[in-house]
Design an enzyme around this catalytic site. Structure first.
Site, short mmCIF file in Angstrom:
data_model
loop_
_atom_site.label_atom_id
_atom_site.label_comp_id
_atom_site.label_asym_id
_atom_site.label_seq_id
_atom_site.Cartn_x
_atom_site.Cartn_y
_atom_site.Cartn_z
N HIS A 66 0.83 -1.22 0.00
CA HIS A 66 0.00 0.00 0.00
C HIS A 66 0.86 1.26 0.00
CE1 HIS A 66 -3.39 -2.56 1.18
NE2 HIS A 66 -2.61 -3.08 2.08
N HIS A 91 6.14 6.87 6.12
CA HIS A 91 5.73 6.32 4.82
C HIS A 91 5.24 7.47 3.94
CE1 HIS A 91 2.05 6.47 7.24
NE2 HIS A 91 1.53 6.86 6.10
N HIS A 93 2.59 8.88 0.54
CA HIS A 93 1.41 8.75 -0.32
C HIS A 93 1.70 9.59 -1.56
CE1 HIS A 93 -1.06 7.15 3.08
NE2 HIS A 93 -0.24 7.92 3.79
N GLU A 103 -2.36 13.62 0.46
CA GLU A 103 -3.64 13.26 1.10
C GLU A 103 -4.35 14.53 1.57
OE1 GLU A 103 -2.97 9.75 3.85
OE2 GLU A 103 -4.10 8.99 2.14
N HIS A 116 4.31 10.92 5.90
CA HIS A 116 3.78 10.83 7.26
C HIS A 116 4.80 10.18 8.18
CE1 HIS A 116 -0.54 10.83 5.45
NE2 HIS A 116 -0.07 12.07 5.63
N THR A 197 -5.48 7.34 7.81
CA THR A 197 -6.06 7.51 6.47
C THR A 197 -6.10 6.19 5.71
OG1 THR A 197 -3.94 7.94 5.37
CG2 THR A 197 -5.10 9.85 6.34
N1 MKQ Z 1 -1.61 7.37 6.69
S1 MKQ Z 1 -1.47 7.14 8.26
O1 MKQ Z 1 -0.40 7.96 8.78
O2 MKQ Z 1 -2.77 7.38 8.86
C1 MKQ Z 1 -1.00 5.48 8.56
C2 MKQ Z 1 -0.63 5.09 9.82
C3 MKQ Z 1 -0.24 3.75 10.02
C4 MKQ Z 1 0.18 3.30 11.33
C5 MKQ Z 1 1.43 2.72 11.50
C6 MKQ Z 1 1.80 2.27 12.74
C7 MKQ Z 1 0.94 2.38 13.82
C8 MKQ Z 1 -0.31 2.94 13.65
C9 MKQ Z 1 -0.70 3.41 12.40
C10 MKQ Z 1 -0.20 2.84 8.99
C11 MKQ Z 1 -0.57 3.29 7.72
C12 MKQ Z 1 -0.53 2.35 6.61
C13 MKQ Z 1 -0.06 2.78 5.38
C14 MKQ Z 1 -0.04 1.90 4.35
C15 MKQ Z 1 -0.45 0.57 4.52
C16 MKQ Z 1 -0.91 0.16 5.75
C17 MKQ Z 1 -0.95 1.04 6.81
C18 MKQ Z 1 -0.97 4.61 7.50
ZN ZN Z 2 -0.02 8.02 5.75
#
Ligand code: MKQ
Ligand code: ZN
Length: 262
Positions: A66, A91, A93, A103, A116, A197
């Protein structure tokens, strides 16, 4: 959890069927509109601690199908928020080489990409898994990205991106000063209560979106936006990973606090 994507039958409009919070309130991202903003003189500049990691240390760079994500040590912290938060991962987007994919938008302007840096409330919770669904559990620093000047900081991991082209691939990369990925000014930002998100969309995120975008070169942006696939290496049909940004969510009568006046 079950499969979810950004388009098609498991796309953003369908997430709420498997992940009820995704259909709930206080969702992210939102359009940061001037008419929802309120100046808050008590919002101090964000301070980062232990972001200057040594090259002796290694971080895990991964493709989870993702997004591209980089693991971060929990000694990296931020303050200047109501509580102290420890980093867990960062990570990105993005859209495609020609379509912007941040986003958050600012008065309707969408940026090329968005980074992020996810932190959890380490004063109160033992680890990020426990914190993830608590209303005061997470704090995410969001940095808007524009195509422009080359930015050497992004190359610390972009130069390894061809090692994680497919889902579930990971590589170890030498650590670096993560502060260099942030804008120079950490005193001007938007602040609001929102959610993850991505599924499960927990309404557990204190969002800080920096006002100043950072840049990366067109060549760097092409690498980020075209190198990755959401499919696994052995799958017969490779699926390019792009457009991994959620649609804008309702403001739900939220106020966006801003740390600046002009
Ligand atoms: N976009 S985000 O910031 O809200 C976000 C936070 C976390 C997250 C990570 C660790 C603990 C807790 C939340 C994981 C993702 C994510 C992005 C791509 C695929 C799966 C999950 C995305
Ligand atoms: Zn994110």
């Amino acid at each position: 959890g079950a499969e979810w994507t950004y388009t098609g039958q498991y796309g953003v409009q369908h997430w709420h069927k498997q992940y009820p919070y995704c259909g709930g309130v206080f969702q992210s991202p939102i359009d940061l509109q001037t008419q929802l903003m309120k100046y808050d003189p008590t919002m101090a500049p964000i301070e980062v601690w232990n972001y200057n990691l040594s090259a002796q240390e290694q971080l895990t760079l991964g493709n989870n199908g993702h997004a591209v994500k980089l693991s971060l040590p929990s000694r990296m912290r931020i303050s200047g928020l109501p509580r102290r938060y420890s980093a867990t991962q960062l990570h990105f987007h993005w859209g495609s080489p020609t379509v912007p994919g941040s986003e958050h938008t600012i008065n309707g302007k969408r940026f090329a990409a968005e980074m992020h840096i996810v932190h959890f409330n380490s004063d109160k919770y033992a680890n990020v898994s426990v914190a993830a669904d608590k209303s005061d559990g997470l704090a995410v620093l969001a940095v808007l990205i524009e195509v422009g000047e080359f930015n050497p900081a992004f190359d610390h991991f972009l130069k390894f991106i061809n090692g994680i082209k497919y889902r579930d691939q990971r590589v170890q990369v030498p650590a670096f000063n993560v502060r260099d990925l942030l804008p120079s000014q950490l005193d001007e930002y938007y602040r609001y209560d929102g959610s993850l998100t991505t599924p499960p969309c927990y309404p557990s995120v204190l969002w800080t979106v920096f006002r100043s975008p950072v840049t990366m070169s067109h060549r760097q942006f092409l690498s980020l936006s075209t190198a990755l696939y959401s499919s696994r290496a052995q799958e017969s049909v490779p699926m390019p990973l792009n457009g991994n940004y959620r649609t804008l969510q309702k403001p739900d009568h939220r106020t966006i606090m801003v740390s600046f006046l002009d």
